[in-house]
Each structure stands twice: as C-alpha cells, then as structure tokens.
Write a protein that holds these residues in place. Sequence first.
Motif, PDB file in Angstrom:
ATOM      1  N   GLY A 102       0.758  -1.371  -0.050  1.00 37.68           N
ATOM      2  CA  GLY A 102      -0.088   0.076  -0.035  1.00 37.68           C
ATOM      3  C   GLY A 102       1.003   1.039   0.040  1.00 37.68           C
ATOM      4  N   THR A 103       1.917   1.017   0.681  1.00 37.00           N
ATOM      5  CA  THR A 103       2.832   2.373   0.715  1.00 37.00           C
ATOM      6  C   THR A 103       4.346   2.166   0.238  1.00 37.00           C
ATOM      7  OG1 THR A 103       3.395   1.801   3.026  1.00 37.00           O
ATOM      8  CG2 THR A 103       1.485   3.320   2.616  1.00 37.00           C
ATOM      9  N   GLY A 104       5.167   2.993   0.421  1.00 29.98           N
ATOM     10  CA  GLY A 104       6.548   2.513   0.321  1.00 29.98           C
ATOM     11  C   GLY A 104       6.951   2.259  -1.257  1.00 29.98           C
ATOM     12  N   LEU A 105       7.221   0.973  -1.452  1.00 21.91           N
ATOM     13  CA  LEU A 105       7.931   0.595  -2.560  1.00 21.91           C
ATOM     14  C   LEU A 105       6.774   0.382  -3.598  1.00 21.91           C
ATOM     15  CD1 LEU A 105      10.246  -2.411  -1.713  1.00 21.91           C
ATOM     16  CD2 LEU A 105      10.867  -0.010  -2.261  1.00 21.91           C
ATOM     17  N   GLY A 106       5.624   0.216  -3.083  1.00 26.14           N
ATOM     18  CA  GLY A 106       4.382   0.113  -4.031  1.00 26.14           C
ATOM     19  C   GLY A 106       3.868   1.330  -4.559  1.00 26.14           C
ATOM     20  N   SER A 107       4.056   2.360  -3.537  1.00 28.34           N
ATOM     21  CA  SER A 107       3.663   3.772  -4.203  1.00 28.34           C
ATOM     22  C   SER A 107       4.457   4.218  -5.170  1.00 28.34           C
ATOM     23  CB  SER A 107       3.704   4.760  -2.856  1.00 28.34           C
ATOM     24  OG  SER A 107       2.663   4.290  -2.201  1.00 28.34           O
ATOM     25  N   TYR A 108       5.854   3.922  -5.045  1.00 29.80           N
ATOM     26  CA  TYR A 108       6.930   4.212  -5.853  1.00 29.80           C
ATOM     27  C   TYR A 108       6.650   3.620  -7.379  1.00 29.80           C
ATOM     28  CZ  TYR A 108      11.318   4.092  -8.546  1.00 29.80           C
ATOM     29  OH  TYR A 108      12.315   4.251  -9.467  1.00 29.80           O
ATOM     30  N   GLY A 109       6.296   2.583  -7.504  1.00 27.08           N
ATOM     31  CA  GLY A 109       5.954   1.843  -8.785  1.00 27.08           C
ATOM     32  C   GLY A 109       4.723   2.329  -9.373  1.00 27.08           C
ATOM     33  N   ARG A 110       3.646   2.488  -8.376  1.00 24.14           N
ATOM     34  CA  ARG A 110       2.488   2.996  -9.142  1.00 24.14           C
ATOM     35  C   ARG A 110       2.472   4.273  -9.679  1.00 24.14           C
ATOM     36  NH1 ARG A 110       0.586  -0.179  -4.601  1.00 24.14           N
ATOM     37  NH2 ARG A 110       0.487   1.801  -3.233  1.00 24.14           N
ATOM     38  N   THR A 111       3.171   5.259  -8.882  1.00 22.78           N
ATOM     39  CA  THR A 111       3.221   6.432  -9.407  1.00 22.78           C
ATOM     40  C   THR A 111       4.317   6.610 -10.766  1.00 22.78           C
ATOM     41  OG1 THR A 111       3.001   7.340  -7.087  1.00 22.78           O
ATOM     42  CG2 THR A 111       4.074   8.865  -8.790  1.00 22.78           C
ATOM     43  N   LEU A 112       5.461   5.988 -10.770  1.00 20.24           N
ATOM     44  CA  LEU A 112       6.190   5.995 -11.632  1.00 20.24           C
ATOM     45  C   LEU A 112       5.655   5.325 -13.097  1.00 20.24           C
ATOM     46  CD1 LEU A 112       9.043   6.601 -12.855  1.00 20.24           C
ATOM     47  CD2 LEU A 112       9.853   4.524 -12.103  1.00 20.24           C
ATOM     48  N   VAL A 113       4.967   4.370 -12.831  1.00 15.19           N
ATOM     49  CA  VAL A 113       4.364   3.530 -13.925  1.00 15.19           C
ATOM     50  C   VAL A 113       3.338   4.275 -14.613  1.00 15.19           C
ATOM     51  CG1 VAL A 113       2.846   1.839 -14.721  1.00 15.19           C
ATOM     52  CG2 VAL A 113       4.909   1.098 -13.483  1.00 15.19           C
ATOM     53  N   ASN A 114       2.571   5.003 -13.801  1.00 13.25           N
ATOM     54  CA  ASN A 114       1.497   6.059 -14.453  1.00 13.25           C
ATOM     55  C   ASN A 114       2.012   6.992 -14.913  1.00 13.25           C
ATOM     56  OD1 ASN A 114      -0.935   4.262 -13.560  1.00 13.25           O
ATOM     57  ND2 ASN A 114      -0.804   5.268 -11.512  1.00 13.25           N
ATOM     58  N   ASP A 115       3.081   7.671 -14.332  1.00 16.32           N
ATOM     59  CA  ASP A 115       3.616   9.182 -15.289  1.00 16.32           C
ATOM     60  C   ASP A 115       4.235   8.336 -16.590  1.00 16.32           C
ATOM     61  OD1 ASP A 115       2.805  10.491 -13.167  1.00 16.32           O
ATOM     62  OD2 ASP A 115       4.506  10.389 -11.998  1.00 16.32           O
ATOM     63  N   ILE A 116       4.969   7.226 -16.591  1.00 20.36           N
ATOM     64  CA  ILE A 116       5.686   6.806 -17.708  1.00 20.36           C
ATOM     65  C   ILE A 116       4.633   6.643 -18.761  1.00 20.36           C
ATOM     66  CG2 ILE A 116       7.011   4.842 -18.654  1.00 20.36           C
ATOM     67  CD1 ILE A 116       8.600   4.867 -16.163  1.00 20.36           C
ATOM     68  N   ALA A 117       3.361   5.993 -18.394  1.00 22.31           N
ATOM     69  CA  ALA A 117       2.449   5.453 -19.317  1.00 22.31           C
ATOM     70  C   ALA A 117       1.865   6.547 -20.097  1.00 22.31           C
ATOM     71  CB  ALA A 117       1.255   4.677 -18.768  1.00 22.31           C
ATOM     72  N   ALA A 118       2.339   7.831 -19.523  1.00 28.25           N
ATOM     73  CA  ALA A 118       1.732   9.011 -20.410  1.00 28.25           C
ATOM     74  C   ALA A 118       2.219   9.304 -21.676  1.00 28.25           C
ATOM     75  CB  ALA A 118       1.667  10.465 -19.597  1.00 28.25           C
ATOM     76  N   ASP A 119       3.506   8.515 -21.884  1.00 31.63           N
ATOM     77  CA  ASP A 119       4.174   8.296 -23.149  1.00 31.63           C
ATOM     78  C   ASP A 119       3.754   7.245 -23.895  1.00 31.63           C
ATOM     79  OD1 ASP A 119       5.940   8.057 -25.370  1.00 31.63           O
ATOM     80  OD2 ASP A 119       7.837   8.898 -24.129  1.00 31.63           O
ATOM     81  N   ASP A 120       2.938   7.336 -25.059  1.00 26.46           N
ATOM     82  CA  ASP A 120       2.195   6.432 -25.824  1.00 26.46           C
ATOM     83  C   ASP A 120       3.251   5.526 -26.704  1.00 26.46           C
ATOM     84  OD1 ASP A 120      -0.443   7.070 -24.953  1.00 26.46           O
ATOM     85  OD2 ASP A 120      -0.784   8.547 -26.434  1.00 26.46           O
ATOM     86  N   SER A 121       4.459   6.193 -26.732  1.00 17.72           N
ATOM     87  CA  SER A 121       5.496   5.334 -27.414  1.00 17.72           C
ATOM     88  C   SER A 121       5.934   4.084 -26.869  1.00 17.72           C
ATOM     89  CB  SER A 121       6.727   6.335 -27.986  1.00 17.72           C
ATOM     90  OG  SER A 121       7.413   6.607 -26.858  1.00 17.72           O
ATOM     91  N   ILE A 122       5.485   3.803 -25.496  1.00 20.59           N
ATOM     92  CA  ILE A 122       6.254   2.950 -24.564  1.00 20.59           C
ATOM     93  C   ILE A 122       4.843   1.983 -24.087  1.00 20.59           C
ATOM     94  CG2 ILE A 122       7.210   2.227 -22.588  1.00 20.59           C
ATOM     95  CD1 ILE A 122       8.607   5.141 -22.565  1.00 20.59           C
ATOM     96  N   LYS A 123       5.304   0.685 -24.475  1.00 19.68           N
ATOM     97  CA  LYS A 123       4.345  -0.397 -23.960  1.00 19.68           C
ATOM     98  C   LYS A 123       4.825  -0.793 -22.691  1.00 19.68           C
ATOM     99  CE  LYS A 123       1.951  -4.414 -25.663  1.00 19.68           C
ATOM    100  NZ  LYS A 123       1.699  -5.513 -26.790  1.00 19.68           N
ATOM    101  N   LEU A 124       4.026  -0.721 -21.427  1.00 17.11           N
ATOM    102  CA  LEU A 124       4.563  -1.114 -20.377  1.00 17.11           C
ATOM    103  C   LEU A 124       3.903  -2.541 -20.055  1.00 17.11           C
ATOM    104  CD1 LEU A 124       3.866   2.095 -20.248  1.00 17.11           C
ATOM    105  CD2 LEU A 124       4.503   1.902 -17.798  1.00 17.11           C
ATOM    106  N   ARG A 125       4.478  -3.437 -19.693  1.00 13.20           N
ATOM    107  CA  ARG A 125       4.021  -4.958 -19.136  1.00 13.20           C
ATOM    108  C   ARG A 125       4.505  -5.021 -17.763  1.00 13.20           C
ATOM    109  NH1 ARG A 125       2.132  -7.866 -23.485  1.00 13.20           N
ATOM    110  NH2 ARG A 125       2.423  -9.520 -22.274  1.00 13.20           N
ATOM    111  N   LEU A 126       3.611  -5.215 -17.027  1.00 10.80           N
ATOM    112  CA  LEU A 126       3.596  -5.394 -15.435  1.00 10.80           C
ATOM    113  C   LEU A 126       3.671  -6.780 -14.937  1.00 10.80           C
ATOM    114  CD1 LEU A 126       1.477  -2.271 -14.264  1.00 10.80           C
ATOM    115  CD2 LEU A 126       3.769  -2.332 -15.320  1.00 10.80           C
ATOM    116  N   TYR A 127       4.727  -7.257 -14.628  1.00 10.23           N
ATOM    117  CA  TYR A 127       4.814  -8.621 -14.314  1.00 10.23           C
ATOM    118  C   TYR A 127       4.728  -8.742 -12.847  1.00 10.23           C
ATOM    119  CZ  TYR A 127       6.472  -9.480 -18.840  1.00 10.23           C
ATOM    120  OH  TYR A 127       6.485  -9.531 -20.403  1.00 10.23           O
TER     121      TYR A 127
END
Length: 374
Positions: free
Chosen positions: A18-43
């Motif tokens: 819920g916090t810490g490492l999870g927050s880091y990952g969710r925030t970064l992934v959402n910000d990177i996904a704004a770039d449509d030239s990148i396909k993000l696969r979350l394993y």
Amino acid sequence: MNDKLIIGYDAKRIVRNGTGLGSYGRTLVNDIAADDSIKLRLYAPDEGRDDLRNQIANRQNISFCYPSHSVMPFYKAAWRTKGIVQDLRRDGVQLFHGLSGELPIGIRKSGIKSIVTIHDLIFLRHPEFYNWVDTKIYAWKFRQTIREADHIIAVSECTKRDIIELGQVDESRISVIYQSCAPRFNVSSSQNEEKKTSRYILSVGSIEARKNILLTVKALPYLPKDVSLVIVGRHTKYTDQVNDYIKANCLEHRVRILHGVSDEELPALYAGAEAFVYPSVYEGFGIPIIEAISCGLPVVACTGSCLEEAGGPDSLYVTPDDAEGMANAIRQSLHGAEGRDQRIRRSREYIRRFEGRDVASQVIDLYHSLIYSL
C-alpha cells in the motif's frame, strides 16, 4: 525507432504494497504510461489487492502479466526469481526495470537490458533494525542484483553513496533519479482551515524502531497541551513499546495511532495537520516528506541520512535522540510561528524537482540510452 518500446516491470510491490515501494512503482508507471511510444508490461506473481492494482491507469499501453501456475506459492517465488526471464523473452521485452531493488537471475545472460531501482541499503548500514536471517537474505539479493543490472537508479545521493561504498559499484553505473509522489497529495492544508476542530501534528510510516516515532511522543510534554500527535502506519512490535510509553506517561489523550488508513483518506489527514514529523534514524529517501510538503505542511525530520535531501533547506532537522530539540522544531512549525509560511512556500518550490512528469522523463531517457547504446 518508430515501433513502441516494450518495457517490463517487476510489479509485485505494485499490487501488494500500500505504501513505500508500492507507491513508488504505481506513481512511476502511471507517469511513464503518459508516453504512448512505450508499452508497459507489469509482471506480478498474482493479481494482489484489487484496490492497489486499480490505482494503475486504465490505458491501452499498460498490461499485467502473471505466471501460468500462479496459484502455487512456491512457483510464484521461483518464477519471480528466475522463471520470469523466459516470459520476458517470449513477450519481446527490450528492457526490464526492477522497481524494488531486485532483478531475476539470468536477466543479463538473456540479452535483455535491465535497470534496478535501489531505495536504500539500511539492512547493511543499520543491521540492528533487522533480524540476522533477513540481513543475510537481503545482502545476498543485493549482491546478485548489482551483478545482473546494466544500470542502477538510486533514489537519493545518500543511497548512491551507500551503493558505491557497500556494494563496490562504479559510480558510472548509477544515476540518481528522485522519487515523486502521487498527484492526490497536491492539496493545501489551508483549504481545510475552517473545518479544523483540533490541533495535531502528523507522522506517516511503518511504526518500527528505525522510524523512531517514540522521539516525537517524548516531545509532546514540551508542546502546547492542545496539540496532539496522529501516527499513521502499520502495527509492529515497536508499536507496543510506543503504547507502553504513552500509558506510562499518561499521554493517551494526546496520541492517536491509526492503522489501515486508505490512500483516499491520507491526503485529508495531511491537510488537517499543522505540521509533519518524520523522526526516522535512517532512510533511503522519505517520500512522506514530499507528500506533506505537497499538502502545504512544514516538516520536522532527523539528521543522519537523506531526509535533508528530501525536505530541502527550509524544513527543520534535529538529531534522532533529542526530544527537546524535536519539540522546539515542532513549536517553530505550528500556526503563528515566525517564518512558518515563508518556509512552507520555499519548500513547495524546492520539491518541484520531484514532480512526476520530470522524474518520468529522466527514467525514459535512461531507457533510451540503454536500449539504443552500441
């Protein structure tokens, strides 16, 4: 270069923490996904918690990937440790980003580029805060990961120094890219001013010995009697120690400990406070400080690690064992204190360097430099 980049991510913490490492990952992934030239696969080893997984934006360039035998606990662990590499190759992943300090064994040999974000090395710097077995496991994972990684992201200069010293890693392999906080924290405490019925200072983070919240509890008798302390965090054995001190010193009416606070509720708790305290002995970064400043709060933290780097020159800092010093710093942060509003304004200007799009662009530039390097 006209095709989309395919980037894989270790998403275990995204769906479970819920916090810490999870927050880091969710925030970064959402910000990177704004770039449509990148396909993000979350394993991830499984779907985890619905409330956390649903914080990932519903975008066409984001997809979750799970192991085929995800119902078997042993298989989940083995897949994340090594078996995932085969799936990454199958899916055409060009670069894999370990968001929580780990990379799968064999990623370098596979030819897939890899980056790992290392948040802290507290288990090596302060092993007294961990049990012996855990420090050995964490140390082994760290050594294994730095052998596999093509490049390392450190979330602070403090963490970078620790990686160089404790891991004997060449500085050229490390980039400092700060952590950003989620946009929901961009609220002002002044927005709730008229609604406030009580005065409190706030602390957010797991309630464990390293976080040192007992220092703030000990500071309370030096503060105005109508000022209380609200502690938000996961219960640990240290919580019992804190509770024992509270009862022994008749402070029950001045301390509230809250567990299980949701992400939706947390910004309102920040906004209702007069000040934020983060008395941790050692951190790799300290994202709650950024969240607090984003909400318009003055911050009091401790010296000795990266907290001055996170909070900037206009937050106040004390040594981790100085209760009276903590009380004095909090007093300077309460409503009406001289210079409080100016420090808040300058601190909000300081944390612009941690804004999500800016952080994401630095990470994307690093992806490009690795994928297209000769």
